[in-house]
Design a protein around this motif. Structure first.
Motif, PDB file in Angstrom:
ATOM      1  N   CYS A  50      -9.588   4.967   1.194  1.00 34.29           N
ATOM      2  CA  CYS A  50      -8.160   5.217   0.635  1.00 34.29           C
ATOM      3  C   CYS A  50      -7.699   3.509   0.909  1.00 34.29           C
ATOM      4  O   CYS A  50      -6.834   3.213   0.292  1.00 34.29           O
ATOM      5  CB  CYS A  50      -7.672   5.470   2.279  1.00 34.29           C
ATOM      6  SG  CYS A  50      -5.691   5.149   2.189  1.00 34.29           S
ATOM      7  N   CYS A  51      -8.190   2.567   2.142  1.00 36.11           N
ATOM      8  CA  CYS A  51      -8.236   1.150   1.481  1.00 36.11           C
ATOM      9  C   CYS A  51      -8.738   0.449   0.188  1.00 36.11           C
ATOM     10  O   CYS A  51      -8.218   0.085   0.266  1.00 36.11           O
ATOM     11  CB  CYS A  51      -9.108   0.505   3.151  1.00 36.11           C
ATOM     12  SG  CYS A  51      -8.061   0.075   4.852  1.00 36.11           S
ATOM     13  N   THR A  87       0.433  -1.310   0.356  1.00 38.78           N
ATOM     14  CA  THR A  87       0.378  -0.287   0.356  1.00 38.78           C
ATOM     15  C   THR A  87       1.273   1.273  -0.279  1.00 38.78           C
ATOM     16  O   THR A  87       0.254   2.439  -0.307  1.00 38.78           O
ATOM     17  CB  THR A  87      -0.889   0.076   1.384  1.00 38.78           C
ATOM     18  OG1 THR A  87      -0.298  -0.209   2.624  1.00 38.78           O
ATOM     19  CG2 THR A  87      -1.669  -1.119   0.942  1.00 38.78           C
ATOM     20  N   PRO A 122     -10.834   6.629   5.925  1.00 39.45           N
ATOM     21  CA  PRO A 122      -9.996   5.201   5.878  1.00 39.45           C
ATOM     22  C   PRO A 122     -10.488   4.242   4.665  1.00 39.45           C
ATOM     23  O   PRO A 122     -10.292   3.398   4.055  1.00 39.45           O
ATOM     24  CB  PRO A 122     -10.264   4.408   7.015  1.00 39.45           C
ATOM     25  CG  PRO A 122     -11.014   5.232   7.843  1.00 39.45           C
ATOM     26  CD  PRO A 122     -11.552   7.005   7.673  1.00 39.45           C
ATOM     27  N   HIS A 169      -6.470   8.655   4.826  1.00 37.63           N
ATOM     28  CA  HIS A 169      -6.042   7.244   5.962  1.00 37.63           C
ATOM     29  C   HIS A 169      -6.872   8.085   6.997  1.00 37.63           C
ATOM     30  O   HIS A 169      -7.455   7.006   8.476  1.00 37.63           O
ATOM     31  CB  HIS A 169      -5.224   6.696   6.389  1.00 37.63           C
ATOM     32  CG  HIS A 169      -3.780   7.271   6.341  1.00 37.63           C
ATOM     33  ND1 HIS A 169      -3.474   8.107   7.744  1.00 37.63           N
ATOM     34  CD2 HIS A 169      -2.942   7.473   5.625  1.00 37.63           C
ATOM     35  CE1 HIS A 169      -2.649   9.140   8.336  1.00 37.63           C
ATOM     36  NE2 HIS A 169      -2.234   8.537   6.314  1.00 37.63           N
ATOM     37  N   CYS A 180      -1.024  -1.657   7.831  1.00 39.21           N
ATOM     38  CA  CYS A 180      -0.300  -0.210   6.947  1.00 39.21           C
ATOM     39  C   CYS A 180      -0.041   0.665   8.473  1.00 39.21           C
ATOM     40  O   CYS A 180      -0.779   0.384   9.748  1.00 39.21           O
ATOM     41  CB  CYS A 180      -1.588   0.530   6.587  1.00 39.21           C
ATOM     42  SG  CYS A 180      -1.543   0.017   5.100  1.00 39.21           S
ATOM     43  N   ARG A 215      -6.174   1.559  -2.111  1.00 35.80           N
ATOM     44  CA  ARG A 215      -4.465   0.365  -2.388  1.00 35.80           C
ATOM     45  C   ARG A 215      -5.095  -0.302  -1.329  1.00 35.80           C
ATOM     46  O   ARG A 215      -4.258  -0.877  -1.809  1.00 35.80           O
ATOM     47  CB  ARG A 215      -4.517   1.807  -0.622  1.00 35.80           C
ATOM     48  CG  ARG A 215      -4.283   3.066  -1.268  1.00 35.80           C
ATOM     49  CD  ARG A 215      -2.974   4.087  -0.365  1.00 35.80           C
ATOM     50  NE  ARG A 215      -1.622   3.913  -1.141  1.00 35.80           N
ATOM     51  CZ  ARG A 215      -0.971   4.687  -2.286  1.00 35.80           C
ATOM     52  NH1 ARG A 215      -2.232   5.581  -2.618  1.00 35.80           N
ATOM     53  NH2 ARG A 215      -0.487   4.187  -2.439  1.00 35.80           N
ATOM     54  N   LYS A 216      -5.654  -0.661  -1.350  1.00 36.94           N
ATOM     55  CA  LYS A 216      -5.863  -2.557  -1.123  1.00 36.94           C
ATOM     56  C   LYS A 216      -7.246  -2.866  -2.002  1.00 36.94           C
ATOM     57  O   LYS A 216      -6.984  -3.803  -3.538  1.00 36.94           O
ATOM     58  CB  LYS A 216      -6.506  -2.931   0.456  1.00 36.94           C
ATOM     59  CG  LYS A 216      -5.122  -2.689   1.202  1.00 36.94           C
ATOM     60  CD  LYS A 216      -5.542  -2.902   2.622  1.00 36.94           C
ATOM     61  CE  LYS A 216      -4.652  -2.741   3.811  1.00 36.94           C
ATOM     62  NZ  LYS A 216      -5.384  -3.022   4.525  1.00 36.94           N
ATOM     63  N   PRO A 263       0.130   4.126   9.347  1.00 39.30           N
ATOM     64  CA  PRO A 263      -0.858   4.911  10.267  1.00 39.30           C
ATOM     65  C   PRO A 263      -2.080   4.417  11.201  1.00 39.30           C
ATOM     66  O   PRO A 263      -2.479   5.152  11.987  1.00 39.30           O
ATOM     67  CB  PRO A 263      -1.153   6.144   8.828  1.00 39.30           C
ATOM     68  CG  PRO A 263      -0.141   4.988   7.699  1.00 39.30           C
ATOM     69  CD  PRO A 263       0.093   4.149   7.982  1.00 39.30           C
ATOM     70  N   CYS A 264      -2.477   2.704  10.424  1.00 35.14           N
ATOM     71  CA  CYS A 264      -3.682   2.293  10.996  1.00 35.14           C
ATOM     72  C   CYS A 264      -3.533   1.202  12.124  1.00 35.14           C
ATOM     73  O   CYS A 264      -4.910   0.791  12.216  1.00 35.14           O
ATOM     74  CB  CYS A 264      -4.139   2.150  10.215  1.00 35.14           C
ATOM     75  SG  CYS A 264      -4.785   4.010   8.706  1.00 35.14           S
ATOM     76  N   TYR A 272       2.001   2.162   3.092  1.00 34.72           N
ATOM     77  CA  TYR A 272       2.420   2.365   3.654  1.00 34.72           C
ATOM     78  C   TYR A 272       2.711   0.762   4.884  1.00 34.72           C
ATOM     79  O   TYR A 272       2.372   1.391   6.254  1.00 34.72           O
ATOM     80  CB  TYR A 272       0.755   3.109   4.247  1.00 34.72           C
ATOM     81  CG  TYR A 272       0.292   4.315   4.226  1.00 34.72           C
ATOM     82  CD1 TYR A 272       0.869   5.329   4.238  1.00 34.72           C
ATOM     83  CD2 TYR A 272      -0.624   4.467   2.864  1.00 34.72           C
ATOM     84  CE1 TYR A 272       0.334   6.770   4.007  1.00 34.72           C
ATOM     85  CE2 TYR A 272      -1.015   5.775   2.044  1.00 34.72           C
ATOM     86  CZ  TYR A 272      -0.660   6.799   3.319  1.00 34.72           C
ATOM     87  OH  TYR A 272      -1.263   8.430   2.675  1.00 34.72           O
ATOM     88  N   TRP A 274      -7.196   0.168  12.980  1.00 30.49           N
ATOM     89  CA  TRP A 274      -8.437   1.360  13.073  1.00 30.49           C
ATOM     90  C   TRP A 274      -8.328   1.579  14.366  1.00 30.49           C
ATOM     91  O   TRP A 274      -9.577   2.005  14.552  1.00 30.49           O
ATOM     92  CB  TRP A 274      -9.371   1.562  12.072  1.00 30.49           C
ATOM     93  CG  TRP A 274      -8.981   0.803  10.595  1.00 30.49           C
ATOM     94  CD1 TRP A 274      -8.176   1.621   9.836  1.00 30.49           C
ATOM     95  CD2 TRP A 274      -8.529  -0.850  10.258  1.00 30.49           C
ATOM     96  NE1 TRP A 274      -8.187   1.283   8.963  1.00 30.49           N
ATOM     97  CE2 TRP A 274      -8.463  -0.512   8.792  1.00 30.49           C
ATOM     98  CE3 TRP A 274      -9.482  -1.626  10.422  1.00 30.49           C
ATOM     99  CZ2 TRP A 274      -7.859  -1.365   8.013  1.00 30.49           C
ATOM    100  CZ3 TRP A 274      -8.991  -2.893   9.648  1.00 30.49           C
ATOM    101  CH2 TRP A 274      -8.378  -2.077   8.562  1.00 30.49           C
TER     102      TRP A 274
HETATM  103 FE1  SF4 Z   1      -4.925   2.915   3.998  1.00 24.60          FE
HETATM  104 FE2  SF4 Z   1      -4.865   2.477   6.346  1.00 24.60          FE
HETATM  105 FE3  SF4 Z   1      -6.465   1.437   4.574  1.00 24.60          FE
HETATM  106 FE4  SF4 Z   1      -3.809   1.295   4.780  1.00 24.60          FE
HETATM  107  S1  SF4 Z   1      -5.175   0.271   5.963  1.00 24.60           S
HETATM  108  S2  SF4 Z   1      -5.023   1.139   2.917  1.00 24.60           S
HETATM  109  S3  SF4 Z   1      -3.838   3.297   5.550  1.00 24.60           S
HETATM  110  S4  SF4 Z   1      -6.831   3.448   5.304  1.00 24.60           S
END
Ligand code: SF4
Length: 230
Positions: A117-118, A67, A114, A110, A200, A121-122, A202-203, A69, A218
Motif C-alpha cells: 500500500c505504501c 495518499t 502495508p 493497508h 495516514c 500510494r507513497k 488507518p496506520c 487516507y 503502524w
Molecule cells: Fe497505505 Fe497506511 Fe502506507 Fe498510508 S501509511 S500508504 S494507508 S499502508
C-alpha cells in the motif's frame, strides 16, 4: 533526472562540513547548490521547514503526498499552509484512487500488506515526481525513532540517484517547539492530541508520553518506515 556525476561526493562532503550547522544554513547551502532542481517534502505535521525556506527564497516547490487516507486535520493544514506561505505547495496523488486500488488489490490493503500500500500510494508517486529534481529535503529527525538515529544532515540517496537533505536531523523536539513558538509556525492540530508523527489515518495512532514520536505509526506491526527514506 539523475544528479550529475560527482553529486554523491558533494553529498558525502556536505554531510561532514554541515554537521552541527543550523537547519537554515543547511537549507541555504542546498538552495545555493541545487535550486531550481531542489524540492522540499512535507507530511504537514508542522510547517517548520516550509517557514524556513520561505525566509530564504520564495516559490520553492513543496511536495505533499495525498495518499487519499489522510486525517481531515492534515488536509486542513494543507489549505492553511497554501494560504500563508509563498512556496509552491504541490499535491502528489497516486495513480490509483482508493476505489480503484480496492478493486485491483482488495479492500483495506493497508491492513493486509502495508508495504505494498505504501509503495502504491507513497513511494512510486514520490519517485516519479522527484525524478524532475537533483536534490530533495525532508523533515526527518534522529530523535523520532531508533530507525532514524543515524540520519545525516546531507546524504546520498542511492535509491533515487539524488542528494537527500535532512536539515532537522540533529534537532530535538524542544528545538522544534522553540522555533514554532518564536515564529508562530502552523502546526497540525493532531500534534496536541498526542500524534507527534502524522501519517495516514488507518496506520497512525496517538502515542503515550515518553514513547518515540513514531511509535504510533503502524503500531503493533514490524513496519517502521513507509519506504520513502532509505
Ligand atoms: Fe497505505 Fe497506511 Fe502506507 Fe498510508 S501509511 S500508504 S494507508 S499502508
Amino acid at each position: 533526472m539523475s544528479a550529475p556525476p560527482g553529486y554523491a561526493d558533494v553529498a558525502h562532503r556536505a554531510a561532514i562540513d554541515l554537521e552541527g550547522a543550523e537547519p537554515q544554513e543547511i537549507l541555504a547551502w542546498a538552495l545555493d547548490a541545487f535550486h531550481p532542481r531542489f524540492a522540499l517534502t512535507t507530511s504537514l505535521g508542522d510547517a517548520v521547514l516550509i517557514d524556513m525556506v520561505s525566509t530564504l527564497r520564495a516559490a520553492i516547490p513543496v511536495l505533499f503526498l495525498d495518499t487519499g487516507y489522510h486525517f481531515a486535520e492534515t488536509m486542513g493544514m494543507r489549505a492553511a499552509v497554501a494560504a500563508r506561505y509563498p512556496s509552491r505547495l504541490l499535491t502528489i496523488t497516486p495513480r490509483l484512487t482508493r476505489d480503484e486500488q480496492d478493486v485491483l488489490y482488495g479492500p483495506r490493503l493497508h491492513d493486509r500488506d502495508p508495504d505494498l500500500c505504501c509503495r502504491l500510494r507513497k513511494v512510486v508517486p514520490l519517485d516519479e515526481t522527484l525524478s524532475q529534481y537533483v536534490a530533495w529535503a525532508s523533515g526527518i529527525r534522529r530523535d523520532e525513532s531508533e530507525a532514524r538515529r543515524a540520519v545525516k544532515v546531507v546524504d546520498w540517496d542511492a535509491q533515487r540517484d539524488m542528494v537527500k537533505v535532512n536539515p532537522l536531523a540533529a534537532w530535538s523536539q524542544e528545538d522544534v517547539d522553540r522555533y514554532i513558538a518564536e515564529r508562530g509556525v502552523l502546526v497540525n492540530p493532531l500534534v496536541d492530541a498526542g500524534y507527534p508523527s502524522i501519517g495516514c489515518a488507518p496506520c497512525t495512532q496517538a502515542v503515550a508520553v515518553g514513547e518515540d514520536a513514531r511509535a504510533g505509526r503502524w503500531a503493533g506491526r514490524p513496519k517502521v518506515e513507509c519506504g520513502l527514506h532509505a
